[in-house]
Write an enzyme that holds these catalytic residues in place. Sequence first.
Site: not given
Ligand code: FRU
Length: 479
Positions: A47, A106, A223
């Site tokens: 992300d 994250y 997400e």
């Molecule tokens: C989306 C996700 C988020 C999370 C991150 C972890 O791709 O799953 O929800 O914070 O990637 O790398």
Amino acid sequence: MDLPKAIRYRPYKEWGTKDYQAITKRVAQSPWRSHFHIEAKTGLLNDPNGFSYFDGCYHLFYQNWPYGAAHGLKQWVHTTSTDLVHFTETETRLLPDHAHDSHGAYSGSAYAIDDKLFLFYTGNVRDNNWIRTPLQVGAWMDKKGRIEKLPRVLIEQPDDVTEHFRDPQIFPYQGQFYAIIGAQDLNQNGKIKLYKAVDNHVDNWQFVANLDFDGSGTEYMIECPNLIFVDNKPVLIFSPQGLSKSELDYQNIYPNTYKIFEHFNPETGQLLGGGPLQNLDFGFEAYATQAFNSPDGRALAVSWIGLPDIDYPTDTYDYQGALSLIKELRIKDGQFYQSPVAALRNLRGQAEPFQNKDITANCYELELTIPSQEKVDLLLFADQHHNGLKLSVDTNQGQLSIDRSKAGIQYAQEYGTKRSCQISTDHVTLNIYVDNSILEIFINQGQKVLTSRIFPTEGQNGIRLLEGRVSGHYYEMRY
Ligand code: FRU
């Protein structure tokens, strides 16, 4: 790539310089590195995070596990840019080095407050039994890129959500800071939670409500939610997992979606006057898009060109994923637009009239017009045997499609090898960006977008018109 947990969660300090050098060497052997897109130096990029404006430039981080093409112990890697086209990676990292983010820093967002950049993110924490506790935590980055984490957890996991509670987006609304956070409720439905900064202090958050965005709740998790304001309308961009296909037609493992509203009530969490749920992107991969309202008035967005739970041909070179071009969001006559920022034109080399080409560097823009009542088949990444990525545009039927079944290394075929979307039956303009193994197609200045990876094999670097009338230009991209 499937790697044992013990490797993926090995503390960074246990990796030696030699390991890192070996990985760097493998990445350098890849024939697919991009030129004008952000990729991880090593390992997996997912992300976009902390997209913001601070201290006279734009800041954009990305999620990364640096030791291979897998989802491991995540950090944020920092880049800056003044034009949103050229990005420079700095030394700054938001590391998973604290008890509150021990199993990953994250995703999250950032906002400039006074003379620092506030980073609001999810600390992924697991215990010895691998039970996860998601913590919403914060940090301050100063102008020198030094990061100081806040000692206190800012938002704990509420009773009505599972371990899937993450990706805070901070945004100001009428002078007050709010945050929305993606979640899964105890019935395993996706939710978005809305919080408010008490007395506008970003180290003190109070729950307001579950965002009421008139969702059907068929997804099991949401997400990366973003609430942004585009031409005065609230727009919710999010990544639902498990969404019913009767609600939205999509083929990727998970879609990235948006909804346009008329009104946001920050006291109740209601988004009113919502239009239909729509695909943000019609290509093979675009996910976890992050958007923010830039101080210059533009609404800007960037996507992960990749998807969770998919192996990629680059995995053998110990890296995976890229970030999309930066897109400016607009709403005109009720129509949503995502177009690459204007400064991207500065990369254009000399304009050449569009024509077949046997060999290109696979690093170009095509700006094309296709008349109404026309059927066009165009091969990109074309080789001598008429293999390549087939782009078909039919302005009679109002259809555009891409077929990658004969282009390069095949992967994720279980999700199909063709993507399509509806277009108007008028003439159509296309801006097509090819960056070695990245393809981004913008239809009619960004009314529809298709973002994809193609991993061409030797000799797949031509452009060939198979059928129909097309006019326009070819620009080599200079980076
Ligand atoms: C989306 C996700 C988020 C999370 C991150 C972890 O791709 O799953 O929800 O914070 O990637 O790398």
